[in-house]
Structures are given as C-alpha cells and as structure tokens.
Scaffold this motif. Structure first.
Motif, PDB file in Angstrom:
ATOM      1  N   GLY A  93      14.422 -15.057 -22.222  1.00 13.31           N
ATOM      2  CA  GLY A  93      13.051 -15.107 -22.718  1.00 13.31           C
ATOM      3  C   GLY A  93      12.116 -15.672 -21.658  1.00 13.31           C
ATOM      4  N   GLU A  94      10.822 -15.644 -21.916  1.00 13.97           N
ATOM      5  CA  GLU A  94      10.269 -15.422 -23.221  1.00 13.97           C
ATOM      6  C   GLU A  94      10.039 -13.949 -23.466  1.00 13.97           C
ATOM      7  OE1 GLU A  94       5.931 -16.405 -23.836  1.00 13.97           O
ATOM      8  OE2 GLU A  94       6.145 -17.263 -21.815  1.00 13.97           O
ATOM      9  N   GLY A  95      10.238 -13.573 -24.690  1.00 15.92           N
ATOM     10  CA  GLY A  95       9.984 -12.222 -25.125  1.00 15.92           C
ATOM     11  C   GLY A  95       9.679 -12.233 -26.603  1.00 15.92           C
ATOM     12  N   GLY A  96       9.051 -11.163 -27.094  1.00 13.94           N
ATOM     13  CA  GLY A  96       8.752 -11.136 -28.519  1.00 13.94           C
ATOM     14  C   GLY A  96       7.611 -10.229 -28.880  1.00 13.94           C
ATOM     15  N   ILE A  97       6.762 -10.728 -29.761  1.00 10.01           N
ATOM     16  CA  ILE A  97       5.684  -9.931 -30.354  1.00 10.01           C
ATOM     17  C   ILE A  97       4.350 -10.627 -30.124  1.00 10.01           C
ATOM     18  CG2 ILE A  97       4.750  -8.973 -32.491  1.00 10.01           C
ATOM     19  CD1 ILE A  97       7.392  -7.682 -31.686  1.00 10.01           C
ATOM     20  N   ASP A  98       3.365  -9.864 -29.640  1.00 14.55           N
ATOM     21  CA  ASP A  98       2.019 -10.414 -29.440  1.00 14.55           C
ATOM     22  C   ASP A  98       0.986  -9.402 -29.914  1.00 14.55           C
ATOM     23  OD1 ASP A  98      -0.527 -11.230 -28.282  1.00 14.55           O
ATOM     24  OD2 ASP A  98       0.642 -12.658 -27.105  1.00 14.55           O
ATOM     25  N   HIS A  99       0.295  -9.758 -31.003  1.00 15.66           N
ATOM     26  CA  HIS A  99      -0.763  -8.906 -31.535  1.00 15.66           C
ATOM     27  C   HIS A  99      -2.088  -9.655 -31.563  1.00 15.66           C
ATOM     28  CE1 HIS A  99       2.547  -6.373 -33.673  1.00 15.66           C
ATOM     29  NE2 HIS A  99       2.436  -6.101 -32.390  1.00 15.66           N
ATOM     30  N   HIS A 100      -2.272 -10.491 -30.563  1.00 16.45           N
ATOM     31  CA  HIS A 100      -3.537 -11.205 -30.399  1.00 16.45           C
ATOM     32  C   HIS A 100      -4.401 -10.380 -29.451  1.00 16.45           C
ATOM     33  CE1 HIS A 100      -6.271 -14.620 -30.172  1.00 16.45           C
ATOM     34  NE2 HIS A 100      -6.291 -14.456 -28.850  1.00 16.45           N
ATOM     35  N   TRP A 101      -5.464  -9.817 -29.981  1.00 18.10           N
ATOM     36  CA  TRP A 101      -6.257  -8.873 -29.193  1.00 18.10           C
ATOM     37  C   TRP A 101      -7.408  -9.606 -28.514  1.00 18.10           C
ATOM     38  CZ3 TRP A 101      -2.692  -5.659 -29.261  1.00 18.10           C
ATOM     39  CH2 TRP A 101      -2.036  -5.271 -30.431  1.00 18.10           C
ATOM     40  N   VAL A 138      11.379 -17.310 -28.009  1.00 12.80           N
ATOM     41  CA  VAL A 138      10.577 -16.312 -28.728  1.00 12.80           C
ATOM     42  C   VAL A 138       9.088 -16.567 -28.534  1.00 12.80           C
ATOM     43  CG1 VAL A 138       9.954 -15.390 -30.994  1.00 12.80           C
ATOM     44  CG2 VAL A 138      12.342 -15.936 -30.473  1.00 12.80           C
ATOM     45  N   HIS A 139       8.394 -15.539 -28.070  1.00 14.88           N
ATOM     46  CA  HIS A 139       6.939 -15.533 -28.042  1.00 14.88           C
ATOM     47  C   HIS A 139       6.478 -14.768 -29.282  1.00 14.88           C
ATOM     48  CE1 HIS A 139       2.856 -15.083 -26.210  1.00 14.88           C
ATOM     49  NE2 HIS A 139       2.866 -13.996 -26.988  1.00 14.88           N
ATOM     50  N   SER A 140       5.730 -15.429 -30.157  1.00 11.79           N
ATOM     51  CA  SER A 140       5.248 -14.773 -31.377  1.00 11.79           C
ATOM     52  C   SER A 140       3.821 -15.230 -31.647  1.00 11.79           C
ATOM     53  CB  SER A 140       6.146 -15.119 -32.571  1.00 11.79           C
ATOM     54  OG  SER A 140       5.683 -14.474 -33.745  1.00 11.79           O
ATOM     55  N   ARG A 141       2.884 -14.299 -31.477  1.00 11.87           N
ATOM     56  CA  ARG A 141       1.473 -14.620 -31.689  1.00 11.87           C
ATOM     57  C   ARG A 141       0.841 -13.539 -32.553  1.00 11.87           C
ATOM     58  NH1 ARG A 141      -2.709 -15.702 -26.705  1.00 11.87           N
ATOM     59  NH2 ARG A 141      -1.853 -13.670 -26.086  1.00 11.87           N
ATOM     60  N   ASP A 142       0.337 -13.955 -33.701  1.00 16.90           N
ATOM     61  CA  ASP A 142      -0.268 -13.036 -34.665  1.00 16.90           C
ATOM     62  C   ASP A 142       0.685 -11.896 -35.013  1.00 16.90           C
ATOM     63  OD1 ASP A 142      -2.487 -14.630 -34.487  1.00 16.90           O
ATOM     64  OD2 ASP A 142      -3.673 -13.242 -33.273  1.00 16.90           O
ATOM     65  N   GLY A 143       1.970 -12.231 -35.123  1.00 20.56           N
ATOM     66  CA  GLY A 143       2.959 -11.184 -35.408  1.00 20.56           C
ATOM     67  C   GLY A 143       4.167 -11.720 -36.143  1.00 20.56           C
ATOM     68  N   PHE A 144       3.945 -12.575 -37.134  1.00 22.22           N
ATOM     69  CA  PHE A 144       5.066 -13.216 -37.822  1.00 22.22           C
ATOM     70  C   PHE A 144       6.012 -12.205 -38.467  1.00 22.22           C
ATOM     71  CE2 PHE A 144       6.701 -14.728 -41.965  1.00 22.22           C
ATOM     72  CZ  PHE A 144       7.629 -15.648 -41.489  1.00 22.22           C
ATOM     73  N   GLU A 145       5.481 -11.262 -39.225  1.00 22.89           N
ATOM     74  CA  GLU A 145       6.340 -10.334 -39.965  1.00 22.89           C
ATOM     75  C   GLU A 145       7.191  -9.484 -39.029  1.00 22.89           C
ATOM     76  OE1 GLU A 145       6.941 -10.354 -43.037  1.00 22.89           O
ATOM     77  OE2 GLU A 145       5.351 -11.674 -43.755  1.00 22.89           O
ATOM     78  N   ASP A 146       6.583  -8.968 -37.960  1.00 20.77           N
ATOM     79  CA  ASP A 146       7.352  -8.164 -37.009  1.00 20.77           C
ATOM     80  C   ASP A 146       8.395  -9.016 -36.297  1.00 20.77           C
ATOM     81  OD1 ASP A 146       6.440  -5.522 -37.242  1.00 20.77           O
ATOM     82  OD2 ASP A 146       4.621  -5.970 -36.131  1.00 20.77           O
ATOM     83  N   THR A 147       8.012 -10.248 -35.942  1.00 19.61           N
ATOM     84  CA  THR A 147       8.959 -11.151 -35.291  1.00 19.61           C
ATOM     85  C   THR A 147      10.157 -11.399 -36.190  1.00 19.61           C
ATOM     86  OG1 THR A 147       7.154 -12.259 -34.098  1.00 19.61           O
ATOM     87  CG2 THR A 147       9.247 -13.441 -34.271  1.00 19.61           C
ATOM     88  N   LEU A 148       9.883 -11.722 -37.432  1.00 18.06           N
ATOM     89  CA  LEU A 148      10.942 -12.015 -38.391  1.00 18.06           C
ATOM     90  C   LEU A 148      11.837 -10.804 -38.597  1.00 18.06           C
ATOM     91  CD1 LEU A 148      12.110 -14.066 -40.408  1.00 18.06           C
ATOM     92  CD2 LEU A 148      10.500 -13.167 -42.108  1.00 18.06           C
ATOM     93  N   ASP A 149      11.246  -9.633 -38.726  1.00 20.51           N
ATOM     94  CA  ASP A 149      12.031  -8.419 -38.960  1.00 20.51           C
ATOM     95  C   ASP A 149      12.953  -8.127 -37.779  1.00 20.51           C
ATOM     96  OD1 ASP A 149      12.580  -6.020 -40.581  1.00 20.51           O
ATOM     97  OD2 ASP A 149      11.671  -4.948 -38.901  1.00 20.51           O
ATOM     98  N   CYS A 150      12.446  -8.280 -36.557  1.00 15.93           N
ATOM     99  CA  CYS A 150      13.267  -8.028 -35.370  1.00 15.93           C
ATOM    100  C   CYS A 150      14.427  -9.011 -35.278  1.00 15.93           C
ATOM    101  CB  CYS A 150      12.404  -8.115 -34.112  1.00 15.93           C
ATOM    102  SG  CYS A 150      11.240  -6.750 -33.896  1.00 15.93           S
TER     103      CYS A 150
END
Length: 299
Positions: A117-125, A166-178
């Motif tokens: 890592g870090e890797g994950g989901i980022d949906h902060h525009w 884990v990098h997770s920003r504005d993406g809790f549901e997608d992070t959790l699902d993955c």
C-alpha cells in the motif's frame, strides 16, 4: 516514542532536497522514534525511495545511522491514480518486480518491507488539488478498474502475508465491498475520515485505524463527534501518522508536514483520551510492533 505509520519521505526530498530529508531522519532518531513507515504510491517507486533514503542516511553520524536503520521501514503500493488504474495489470506486475528486487538477500533494507500500500478508493473530486481528481474522468470502466486495482493489491498482500495500507476517501461502501470480496482483513485504514459506525465496521473486521494531523483542525461544530471517535477506537487498534508532507497539524496547518511534527497530534489525541503523551506513545509503539511483526527499535 512518536511512531509514524505513514509518511512520504521521497515527496519531502523532492521538495526540499536530500539534506532536509536527512535532517528529518536525524530528528526522528534523536527523538527516539520506535517505528517509521515510508509509504509507496507508485508501481515503480520502491527502489528509488530506498536509494534516496540511503543517500539521506549517508549524511548522518554513525549512531544516528544505526537508529534510522532500525526504525525505518517501507511499504510498496499503487495509489489509485487514473493512469495506474488504466494500466493496472502492468502496474501490479511492476510492483511485484520491484518487491522481488528490494527483498533480494544482501540488499540494503531487504528485510524492511513490512506492508503493501497505500492503495484503495478515492472519490474526492478536486481537479485543482494536488491529486487532480475529476469526476468526469471516472466512467463506469474506470470505477471498476479502481476496484480491481485495489483488490489486486489486497491479494498481493495476502499472498505475501503483509498488512495492507488502505487509502479510502469518500468511498466507504466501495472500500468495504472490495475488502469483503478479497477476504483479507489485516492492516490500516489510513488517515481515517469517516464516523464511528464506519470505524466500528472496520474494527469488527480486524482493521487498525490511523489518525493524522487533520484531527487537530476539525471544525468546532464537529469536534464533539471527533472527540467521541478518538475515544472510541480501542487501545490495541489505534495508530498515529503524519501523511507528510501533507496535513500538518495545528499550529503548523498549511505548512509542509514532516514526521517531526507528529508530536502535536500525539499531544492532541492523548489529551482527548485522558492519558499522557508518553502513554499514548507506548500504546502506538506496541501496536506497530505487533501489526508489522517487528522488534521495537529500542530493543
């Protein structure tokens, strides 16, 4: 004292030069740092990060060199940038190649790769921000590609038996699902930015929660919720970080952050949890040693 589970020394050295990076490592050694984790963000950055650290260490006196070599560790990972997502298979292949070269017996720090890592989901525009993320770039294919890149790295961490950052920003549901689909629950939710219920979900799955300097400048109207969250995380799952050069704590907000400023975050969180800064340091040091399977630097 003052373990830091997440910083980017190479970004600091790119801004200020190797001498400043060396001064930071010197300051950490003098402060008695037990653990420091230099974080990867690109498929091909592990070896050049190691080489830059070696250059910085070479400028230190012998005693400090030994201390830095004991407390400093590395991760290897791919942050979800658009290009990395589009070229995810090649990027993960390159990441594996870098890891193989880094961990080759006899190489400097060959036993100090302790996380993926870090890797994950980022949906902060924020197109004008340092990440340059624009929602228009993320069509359905890129959304799914981001998830795939995350899960590919989770699989690598599982294969290697290493914790995942884990990098997770504005993406809790997608992070959790993955994470659920990967079936791997060992590591850190870095720079935690959600609430108590999200924290409870991650904690119940086995994850650690890391807080950074952003906690110190929470809006006044949201400070009660932040204080409740900081008290909620169990002692054995709590970690602290800087994410340097980003997110400098108060009273340095807006300036370049470094691991030397983490003591302000320790002071802030210790006060909220009703313990001394020294006690919080011992808690975090112990958690780092257990999560990453390392011997404390002071031993």
């Amino acid at each position: 004292m003052f373990s830091d589970t997440h910083f980017h020394l190479h970004y600091i050295s790119e801004k200020t030069g190797i001498q400043e990076a060396s001064a930071i490592l010197s300051g950490m050694a003098l402060a008695g740092a037990e653990f420091g984790l230099d974080i990867g963000t690109k498929a091909d950055d592990l070896l050049c990060r190691r080489d830059a650290v070696m250059q910085a260490i070479a400028l230190l006196p012998a005693g400090q060199k030994d201390a830095v070599e004991k407390f400093l560790c590395f991760s290897a990972g791919i942050w979800p940038g658009v290009d990395s997502i589009k070229n995810r298979e090649a990027c993960v292949c390159e990441l594996r190649s870098q890891i193989d070269a880094f961990t080759k017996p006899g190489e400097s720090f060959c036993k100090k790769l302790v996380a993926i890592g870090e890797g994950g989901i980022d949906h902060h525009w924020n197109p004008s921000g340092v990440d340059g993320r624009c929602e228009d770039d993320f069509d359905a294919g890129l959304y799914e590609g981001e998830r795939e890149l995350f899960m590919m790295q989770l699989s690598l961490a599982k294969e290697l038996g290493l914790p995942f950052i884990v990098h997770s920003r504005d993406g809790f549901e997608d992070t959790l699902d993955c994470i659920k689909k990967s079936g791997y629950n060992r590591g850190i939710i870095h720079c935690f930015s959600y609430g108590i219920e999200e924290a409870r979900t991650f904690l119940d799955m086995g994850w650690h929660i890391a807080f950074g300097g952003g906690t110190t400048y929470t809006k006044k109207s949201k400070m009660p919720q932040m204080e409740e969250l900081l008290r909620f995380v169990p002692e054995d799952r709590l970690l602290l970080e800087t994410d340097a050069p980003y997110l400098a704590p108060v009273p340095f907000r807006g300036q370049m952050n470094t691991p030397l400023l983490i003591r302000h975050t320790y002071d802030f969180i210790a006060k909220i949890r009703g313990i001394s800064t020294e006690e919080l340091c011992h808690i975090v040091d112990k958690n780092c040693a257990e999560l990453f399977g390392i011997q404390p630097a002071g031993v």
